[in-house]
Design an enzyme around this catalytic site. Structure first.
Site, PDB file in Angstrom:
ATOM      1  N   PRO A 115       0.817  -1.220   0.000  1.00  0.00           N
ATOM      2  CA  PRO A 115       0.000   0.000   0.000  1.00  0.00           C
ATOM      3  C   PRO A 115       0.848   1.268   0.000  1.00  0.00           C
ATOM      4  CG  PRO A 115      -0.149  -1.130   2.125  1.00  0.00           C
ATOM      5  CD  PRO A 115       0.616  -2.029   1.204  1.00  0.00           C
ATOM      6  N   GLU A 142       2.133  -8.160   8.670  1.00  0.00           N
ATOM      7  CA  GLU A 142       2.438  -6.728   8.739  1.00  0.00           C
ATOM      8  C   GLU A 142       3.239  -6.274   7.529  1.00  0.00           C
ATOM      9  OE1 GLU A 142       1.477  -4.128  10.545  1.00  0.00           O
ATOM     10  OE2 GLU A 142       0.072  -5.617  11.334  1.00  0.00           O
ATOM     11  N   ARG A 180      -4.161  -8.243 -20.582  1.00  0.00           N
ATOM     12  CA  ARG A 180      -5.119  -7.859 -21.618  1.00  0.00           C
ATOM     13  C   ARG A 180      -4.592  -6.783 -22.560  1.00  0.00           C
ATOM     14  NH1 ARG A 180      -8.579  -3.858 -21.062  1.00  0.00           N
ATOM     15  NH2 ARG A 180     -10.510  -4.813 -21.742  1.00  0.00           N
ATOM     16  N   ASP A 195     -10.792   1.409 -24.311  1.00  0.00           N
ATOM     17  CA  ASP A 195     -11.123   1.198 -22.907  1.00  0.00           C
ATOM     18  C   ASP A 195     -10.996   2.475 -22.095  1.00  0.00           C
ATOM     19  OD1 ASP A 195     -11.746  -1.455 -22.841  1.00  0.00           O
ATOM     20  OD2 ASP A 195      -9.686  -2.105 -22.481  1.00  0.00           O
TER      21      ASP A 195
END
Ligand code: SAH
Length: 271
Positions: A115, A142, A180, A195
């Site tokens: 993150p 963690e 893709r 897209d």
């Protein structure tokens, strides 16, 4: 394109990769996903991959030795018992390039899913799709011992500003988004071009049969067969919905004079 995934939970991957487009892409050899169990690179009786954090506090931290050994073994780098400095790592990578895949190997991205990484988007997917081989390292608990990030990892990617229990879903998301974009993975060769995000705009709306459902008709223009008109309508719809839903994207998109005129004409209606 080859994906080398390192995880403590390899079982998570097959159910997704054995279906639909990912399955077909793998069967046709367009992508190859190798999932490596970090636990296989432990040498103690209990196959320990995590330990308590120095300094105290809750949670567990993934140990450096098995992660280093796993990635170094799979990439054919130096043996894991020597301490690896950034300089020797580059050297090893270059050495490796001589007898395996030339030149490109020394740029194999070793990506940590975290993150704290740069936030994944379509242009990062495009960038990564240029590499013949990438490494995806999934954390758990963690997270990982900081030395892995400092001395092994070359890139850090987050899939968004929230925290998950592991890097496996993020890794699958990267694999899917990158795959893709590769030639022949999608049935329609132009499939990825329009897209959302590909052109800096959200994509126009789609409709399929029936032409009328519960009294709701599809836009007339789509039934005309007039391609130029349809293209114009689609462009305007893409601009309109980007203006409504993601004005931040519109501000950065490359727009023609005509696009800008259309956007200006719609602004008062949207606000
Ligand atoms: N304590 C860490 C979070 C650990 S979450 C911190 O605050 O930064 C456990 C693992 O899940 C991470 O090591 C990472 O591999 C994965 N993960 C969690 N959220 C993620 C996200 N948004 N993007 C990518 N990986 C994520």
């Amino acid at each position: 394109m080859q994906f080398e995934v390192f995880t403590l939970l390899p079982e998570i991957f097959p159910p997704y990769l054995d279906n639909s487009i990912m399955k077909r892409a793998r069967e046709r050899g367009l992508i190859n996903v190798r999932v490596h169990n970090i636990r296989d690179y432990t040498h103690d009786k209990h196959h320990t991959t995590d330990d308590t954090p120095y300094g105290g506090g809750g949670g567990m931290v993934m140990k450096p030795e098995p992660v280093f050994e796993a990635i170094e073994t799979v990439l054919g780098l130096s043996n894991s018992t020597t301490e690896i400095t950034d300089a020797s790592r580059t050297e090893n990578l270059q050495e490796n390039s001589v007898d395996s895949v030339p030149s490109v190997v020394n740029t194999i991205p070793i990506i940590l899913l975290t993150p704290q990484g740069r936030v994944f988007n379509q242009s990062i997917a495009k960038e990564l799709s240029q590499h013949p081989r990438i490494v995806l390292l999934c954390g758990r608990y963690e997270g990982i011992d900081e030395r892995i990030r400092e001395h092994l990892v070359t890139d850090e990617i987050s899939i968004g500003d929230y925290v998950l229990t592991g890097g496996e879903l993020p890794a699958l998301i990267l694999i899917d988004a990158i795959a893709r974009l590769l030639p022949d993975v999608l049935g329609d060769p132009t499939g990825a071009e329009d897209d959302s995000h590909a052109m800096g705009l959200l994509e126009y709306p789609h409709y399929t049969r029936p032409p009328e459902f519960r009294g709701w008709k599809i836009p007339e223009v789509l039934l005309t067969g007039a391609h130029a008109k349809i293209d114009k309508w689609r462009r305007e719809q893409a601009l309109l919905r980007t203006l409504k839903k993601r004005p931040d994207m519109l501000a950065k998109a490359e727009l023609t004079k005509e696009d800008k005129k259309f956007v200006e004409s719609q602004k008062s209606k949207v606000e």
